[in-house]
Design a protein around this motif. Structure first.
Motif, PDB file in Angstrom:
ATOM      1  N   VAL A   1       0.838  -1.202   0.000  1.00 20.39           N
ATOM      2  CA  VAL A   1       0.000   0.000   0.000  1.00 20.39           C
ATOM      3  C   VAL A   1       0.871   1.250   0.000  1.00 20.39           C
ATOM      4  O   VAL A   1       0.634   2.201  -0.767  1.00 20.39           O
ATOM      5  CB  VAL A   1      -0.945   0.001   1.221  1.00 20.39           C
ATOM      6  CG1 VAL A   1      -1.633   1.356   1.375  1.00 20.39           C
ATOM      7  CG2 VAL A   1      -1.974  -1.109   1.091  1.00 20.39           C
ATOM      8  N   HIS A   2       1.887   1.262   0.854  1.00 24.24           N
ATOM      9  CA  HIS A   2       2.761   2.431   0.964  1.00 24.24           C
ATOM     10  C   HIS A   2       3.390   2.777  -0.384  1.00 24.24           C
ATOM     11  O   HIS A   2       3.331   3.916  -0.848  1.00 24.24           O
ATOM     12  CB  HIS A   2       3.850   2.158   2.002  1.00 24.24           C
ATOM     13  CG  HIS A   2       4.772   3.316   2.239  1.00 24.24           C
ATOM     14  ND1 HIS A   2       4.669   4.130   3.334  1.00 24.24           N
ATOM     15  CD2 HIS A   2       5.823   3.805   1.519  1.00 24.24           C
ATOM     16  CE1 HIS A   2       5.598   5.065   3.284  1.00 24.24           C
ATOM     17  NE2 HIS A   2       6.320   4.885   2.183  1.00 24.24           N
ATOM     18  N   GLU A   3       4.005   1.779  -1.022  1.00 23.27           N
ATOM     19  CA  GLU A   3       4.718   2.052  -2.273  1.00 23.27           C
ATOM     20  C   GLU A   3       3.761   2.352  -3.426  1.00 23.27           C
ATOM     21  O   GLU A   3       4.070   3.177  -4.293  1.00 23.27           O
ATOM     22  CB  GLU A   3       5.637   0.884  -2.626  1.00 23.27           C
ATOM     23  CG  GLU A   3       6.670   0.541  -1.560  1.00 23.27           C
ATOM     24  CD  GLU A   3       7.536   1.725  -1.147  1.00 23.27           C
ATOM     25  OE1 GLU A   3       7.698   2.675  -1.949  1.00 23.27           O
ATOM     26  OE2 GLU A   3       8.052   1.721  -0.017  1.00 23.27           O
TER      27      GLU A   3
ATOM     28  N   ASN B   1       5.478  13.253  -0.316  1.00 17.42           N
ATOM     29  CA  ASN B   1       5.602  11.838  -0.673  1.00 17.42           C
ATOM     30  C   ASN B   1       5.306  10.936   0.514  1.00 17.42           C
ATOM     31  O   ASN B   1       4.392  10.109   0.487  1.00 17.42           O
ATOM     32  CB  ASN B   1       7.020  11.548  -1.186  1.00 17.42           C
ATOM     33  CG  ASN B   1       7.360  12.263  -2.476  1.00 17.42           C
ATOM     34  OD1 ASN B   1       6.613  13.103  -2.948  1.00 17.42           O
ATOM     35  ND2 ASN B   1       8.505  11.938  -3.040  1.00 17.42           N
ATOM     36  N   GLU B   2       6.089  11.107   1.570  1.00 18.47           N
ATOM     37  CA  GLU B   2       6.076  10.121   2.657  1.00 18.47           C
ATOM     38  C   GLU B   2       4.925  10.287   3.631  1.00 18.47           C
ATOM     39  O   GLU B   2       4.400   9.293   4.152  1.00 18.47           O
ATOM     40  CB  GLU B   2       7.416  10.154   3.407  1.00 18.47           C
ATOM     41  CG  GLU B   2       8.628   9.880   2.527  1.00 18.47           C
ATOM     42  CD  GLU B   2       8.549   8.572   1.763  1.00 18.47           C
ATOM     43  OE1 GLU B   2       7.728   7.701   2.128  1.00 18.47           O
ATOM     44  OE2 GLU B   2       9.309   8.417   0.788  1.00 18.47           O
ATOM     45  N   GLY B   3       4.510  11.507   3.903  1.00 16.86           N
ATOM     46  CA  GLY B   3       3.390  11.693   4.815  1.00 16.86           C
ATOM     47  C   GLY B   3       2.116  11.064   4.272  1.00 16.86           C
ATOM     48  O   GLY B   3       1.350  10.434   5.012  1.00 16.86           O
TER      49      GLY B   3
ATOM     50  N   ARG C   1       2.407   7.086   4.053  1.00 19.02           N
ATOM     51  CA  ARG C   1       2.154   6.518   5.380  1.00 19.02           C
ATOM     52  C   ARG C   1       0.674   6.616   5.728  1.00 19.02           C
ATOM     53  O   ARG C   1       0.094   5.663   6.266  1.00 19.02           O
ATOM     54  CB  ARG C   1       2.994   7.253   6.429  1.00 19.02           C
ATOM     55  CG  ARG C   1       2.702   6.823   7.854  1.00 19.02           C
ATOM     56  CD  ARG C   1       3.107   5.359   8.088  1.00 19.02           C
ATOM     57  NE  ARG C   1       4.370   5.280   8.776  1.00 19.02           N
ATOM     58  CZ  ARG C   1       5.238   4.298   8.626  1.00 19.02           C
ATOM     59  NH1 ARG C   1       4.975   3.323   7.780  1.00 19.02           N
ATOM     60  NH2 ARG C   1       6.360   4.266   9.294  1.00 19.02           N
ATOM     61  N   TYR C   2       0.051   7.738   5.406  1.00 23.51           N
ATOM     62  CA  TYR C   2      -1.361   7.875   5.726  1.00 23.51           C
ATOM     63  C   TYR C   2      -2.205   6.882   4.935  1.00 23.51           C
ATOM     64  O   TYR C   2      -3.228   6.389   5.432  1.00 23.51           O
ATOM     65  CB  TYR C   2      -1.844   9.304   5.457  1.00 23.51           C
ATOM     66  CG  TYR C   2      -3.184   9.576   6.100  1.00 23.51           C
ATOM     67  CD1 TYR C   2      -3.282   9.796   7.467  1.00 23.51           C
ATOM     68  CD2 TYR C   2      -4.354   9.573   5.353  1.00 23.51           C
ATOM     69  CE1 TYR C   2      -4.513  10.026   8.078  1.00 23.51           C
ATOM     70  CE2 TYR C   2      -5.590   9.800   5.949  1.00 23.51           C
ATOM     71  CZ  TYR C   2      -5.652  10.022   7.320  1.00 23.51           C
ATOM     72  OH  TYR C   2      -6.872  10.220   7.927  1.00 23.51           O
ATOM     73  N   ALA C   3      -1.773   6.544   3.736  1.00 28.04           N
ATOM     74  CA  ALA C   3      -2.484   5.517   2.973  1.00 28.04           C
ATOM     75  C   ALA C   3      -2.475   4.191   3.724  1.00 28.04           C
ATOM     76  O   ALA C   3      -3.464   3.434   3.688  1.00 28.04           O
ATOM     77  CB  ALA C   3      -1.851   5.356   1.597  1.00 28.04           C
ATOM     78  N   GLN C   4      -1.370   3.894   4.417  1.00 27.58           N
ATOM     79  CA  GLN C   4      -1.335   2.683   5.246  1.00 27.58           C
ATOM     80  C   GLN C   4      -2.360   2.761   6.355  1.00 27.58           C
ATOM     81  O   GLN C   4      -2.992   1.755   6.708  1.00 27.58           O
ATOM     82  CB  GLN C   4       0.066   2.495   5.835  1.00 27.58           C
ATOM     83  CG  GLN C   4       1.148   2.199   4.812  1.00 27.58           C
ATOM     84  CD  GLN C   4       2.530   2.144   5.449  1.00 27.58           C
ATOM     85  OE1 GLN C   4       3.214   3.148   5.542  1.00 27.58           O
ATOM     86  NE2 GLN C   4       2.928   0.958   5.888  1.00 27.58           N
ATOM     87  N   TRP C   5      -2.537   3.944   6.934  1.00 24.61           N
ATOM     88  CA  TRP C   5      -3.541   4.113   7.982  1.00 24.61           C
ATOM     89  C   TRP C   5      -4.947   3.915   7.421  1.00 24.61           C
ATOM     90  O   TRP C   5      -5.804   3.295   8.070  1.00 24.61           O
ATOM     91  CB  TRP C   5      -3.412   5.502   8.612  1.00 24.61           C
ATOM     92  CG  TRP C   5      -2.151   5.705   9.402  1.00 24.61           C
ATOM     93  CD1 TRP C   5      -1.062   4.870   9.465  1.00 24.61           C
ATOM     94  CD2 TRP C   5      -1.847   6.821  10.244  1.00 24.61           C
ATOM     95  NE1 TRP C   5      -0.101   5.393  10.286  1.00 24.61           N
ATOM     96  CE2 TRP C   5      -0.558   6.587  10.780  1.00 24.61           C
ATOM     97  CE3 TRP C   5      -2.524   7.983  10.574  1.00 24.61           C
ATOM     98  CZ2 TRP C   5       0.064   7.505  11.648  1.00 24.61           C
ATOM     99  CZ3 TRP C   5      -1.915   8.897  11.438  1.00 24.61           C
ATOM    100  CH2 TRP C   5      -0.637   8.651  11.968  1.00 24.61           C
TER     101      TRP C   5
ATOM    102  N   LYS D   1       1.830  -3.279  14.137  1.00 23.99           N
ATOM    103  CA  LYS D   1       3.065  -4.032  13.911  1.00 23.99           C
ATOM    104  C   LYS D   1       3.380  -4.148  12.423  1.00 23.99           C
ATOM    105  O   LYS D   1       4.542  -4.069  12.014  1.00 23.99           O
ATOM    106  CB  LYS D   1       2.974  -5.408  14.570  1.00 23.99           C
ATOM    107  CG  LYS D   1       3.034  -5.365  16.091  1.00 23.99           C
ATOM    108  CD  LYS D   1       3.050  -6.766  16.699  1.00 23.99           C
ATOM    109  CE  LYS D   1       3.149  -6.688  18.215  1.00 23.99           C
ATOM    110  NZ  LYS D   1       3.135  -8.039  18.833  1.00 23.99           N
ATOM    111  N   LYS D   2       2.348  -4.341  11.605  1.00 27.11           N
ATOM    112  CA  LYS D   2       2.584  -4.428  10.164  1.00 27.11           C
ATOM    113  C   LYS D   2       3.051  -3.090   9.613  1.00 27.11           C
ATOM    114  O   LYS D   2       3.922  -3.028   8.746  1.00 27.11           O
ATOM    115  CB  LYS D   2       1.304  -4.869   9.455  1.00 27.11           C
ATOM    116  CG  LYS D   2       0.900  -6.313   9.736  1.00 27.11           C
ATOM    117  CD  LYS D   2      -0.379  -6.667   8.990  1.00 27.11           C
ATOM    118  CE  LYS D   2      -0.796  -8.099   9.265  1.00 27.11           C
ATOM    119  NZ  LYS D   2      -2.066  -8.444   8.565  1.00 27.11           N
ATOM    120  N   ILE D   3       2.446  -2.012  10.116  1.00 28.93           N
ATOM    121  CA  ILE D   3       2.856  -0.681   9.667  1.00 28.93           C
ATOM    122  C   ILE D   3       4.271  -0.382  10.130  1.00 28.93           C
ATOM    123  O   ILE D   3       5.111   0.084   9.357  1.00 28.93           O
ATOM    124  CB  ILE D   3       1.870   0.383  10.164  1.00 28.93           C
ATOM    125  CG1 ILE D   3       0.498   0.182   9.519  1.00 28.93           C
ATOM    126  CG2 ILE D   3       2.395   1.794   9.914  1.00 28.93           C
ATOM    127  CD1 ILE D   3      -0.603   1.037  10.104  1.00 28.93           C
TER     128      ILE D   3
END
Length: 495
Positions: free
Chosen positions: A317-319, A340-342, A345-349, A484-486
């Protein structure tokens, strides 16, 4: 009309002058850097690239790479010479058909001097013939060319191009690509975009790939080795190409169980960020010893170590989120890395929320409560972290907190309109944080200066009304199931 008669000697001199456009008479060398304060020597000044055509040959057993790069560009100023970022050994350079002088300079500069100065606005065709053993080259004490048991991989951030093709190596100068690589039969060559053809002759197979949308140089990738390749199409119609080294060992099952969900995740992300921006999607898992993953455009790079503890769709998801935030819309400068990164990461949330393993608000509460006010975590400013902290965990986690704070401030309707509208408004271009703030203010109708300053630019933990975040300050917050996965993806860009 006035006529002027010249004697033969004067006529010859005049011919020489005519060969130099009047506007280029005062030409000067192009800058050896594009002007990014984080990396002053990265990229180059004086021209803009539109296309790279790379025709390569690679020998896995010796790591020998040879090729011809044809670069289409246009000058943006009067140039007496210009730089390319490159490390391999150059045999010849031609500019608009004529041989050009060249020399190496500094850690990674190839200085090209054409026979005549170039006026601003001149179309350029630059041909570079080169060869070398990339694994023997380094710059600034490191290499981004990763040898594998059966070949090699070019993937890294913020640089990787120098080891395999000459370029203007900065996200500001994006271009389309044709990458054609001949390898011994039985070896595969994986790159970005769509596979145009494979042709075999006399023991060699040539793989030809095309990226038809603008792509930053660090997002260009090349994987050479023995791969199992899977192809398909997502339910939403996106072609998917994945590749796995044939010697991944114990990590193979978990890698496939994660990366084979690419089509499903692309379709889900399309509902959040808008239509997928490229002609294909996918990823590859080579047999490397690196630990990071990278959003190489349309063909994500994953280290096997990402799956050492089992499958993890969160890193996928992140990539894949970066395909919108980072790849289609790229940073103007590396200080804008939060864009990019914020959001990746939020997509992972959001994926955690989708999977029923913890809402984005619960994850934000957990991160906020996990770092006391005196934690160095809060001293990193996601909006301008500095080159040495560009991939600090705070850029990811505090960066995602800033996204959640924005969501709480403007409400879900406006927030998801921003998430989906932003990639469309700047598709295939570049932007900075000021551009994003202006867009969010336009969509929401709210002034967001204080919120952006608090969460992105202050070296302290936001507290009280100034936080404007909706985050809980409770001392004890339950760890969401997805955490933990995140957290297992925290090192995706540590390289």
């Amino acid at each position: 009309m006035h006529r002027r008669f010249l004697v033969p000697g004067a006529l010859a001199a005049a011919s020489v002058l005519l060969a130099i456009p009047a506007s280029a008479a005062g030409a000067s060398p192009g800058a050896p850097g594009i002007g990014d304060p984080y990396y002053p020597a990265y990229g180059n000044g004086g021209y803009d690239v539109s296309h790279y055509d790379l025709r390569l040959t690679y020998r896995p057993e010796t790591d020998e790479l040879a090729g011809t790069a044809t670069i289409l560009a246009r000058t943006t100023e009067d140039l007496s010479s210009f730089d390319l970022d490159f490390l391999l050994d150059v045999a010849e350079v031609r500019v608009n058909g004529a041989t050009a002088a060249f020399a190496s300079s500094g850690e990674h500069e190839l200085v090209v001097t054409p026979k005549v100065p170039l006026a601003k606005g001149t179309p350029l065709t630059v041909v570079v013939r080169y060869s070398g053993v990339p694994s023997t080259k380094s710059a600034y004490g490191f290499s981004t060319w990763h040898r594998t048991p059966d070949g090699a991989v070019a993937a890294d951030e913020p640089e990787s191009a120098w080891w395999w093709f000459p370029s203007n190596d900065h996200p500001l100068d994006k271009a389309t690509y044709d990458v054609s690589v001949a390898v011994p039969d039985g070896t595969q060559a994986i790159s970005n975009g769509t596979l145009q053809s494979t042709t075999s002759r006399l023991g060699w197979t040539r793989w030809t790939w095309r990226q038809n949308k603008p792509q930053a140089t660090y997002l260009a990738t090349l994987a050479l080795g023995r791969f199992d390749i899977s192809t398909g199409t997502s339910e939403g119609g996106v072609p998917v190409v994945n590749a796995y080294s044939r010697n991944l060992g114990d990590n193979e099952g978990a890698a496939r169980a994660s990366v084979e969900r690419t089509g499903e995740i692309v379709d889900w992300l399309s509902g959040v960020f808008g239509p997928y921006p490229f002609a294909s999607a996918g990823g590859y898992v080579p047999n490397t010893t690196t630990g990071f993953a990278l959003e190489t455009q349309s063909r994500v790079y994953y280290s096997p170590r990402q799956f050492a503890n089992g499958s993890n769709t969160s890193v996928v998801v992140h990539e894949l989120a970066h395909q919108w935030y980072g790849d289609s819309v790229s940073v103007k400068g590396w200080k804008d890395i939060w864009l990019n990164e914020g959001f990746a990461r939020y997509a992972q949330w959001l994926w955690s929320e989708h999977e029923g393993e913890g809402t984005a608000q619960e994850l934000a509460d957990y991160v906020y409560a996990s770092h006391p006010a005196d934690d160095a975590f809060w001293t990193v400013k996601p909006g301008d972290p500095g080159a040495d902290r560009q991939f600090d965990i705070a850029v990811y986690d505090r960066g995602a907190l800033a996204v959640q704070a924005l969501r709480n401030e403007i409400g879900d309707e406006a927030f998801f309109a921003v998430l989906k509208g932003w990639p469309a408004s700047h598709a295939y271009g570049n932007a900075d944080i000021a551009d994003f703030r202006a867009y969010a203010e336009q969509v929401s109708g709210k002034s967001l200066g204080a919120l952006f300053d608090t969460w992105l630019f202050q070296p302290a933990k936001p507290a009280g009304p100034a936080a404007r975040s909706g985050l809980t300050a409770r001392a004890t917050v339950v760890q969401p199931r997805s955490w933990k996965k995140i957290a297992a993806t925290n090192g995706v860009h540590e390289h």
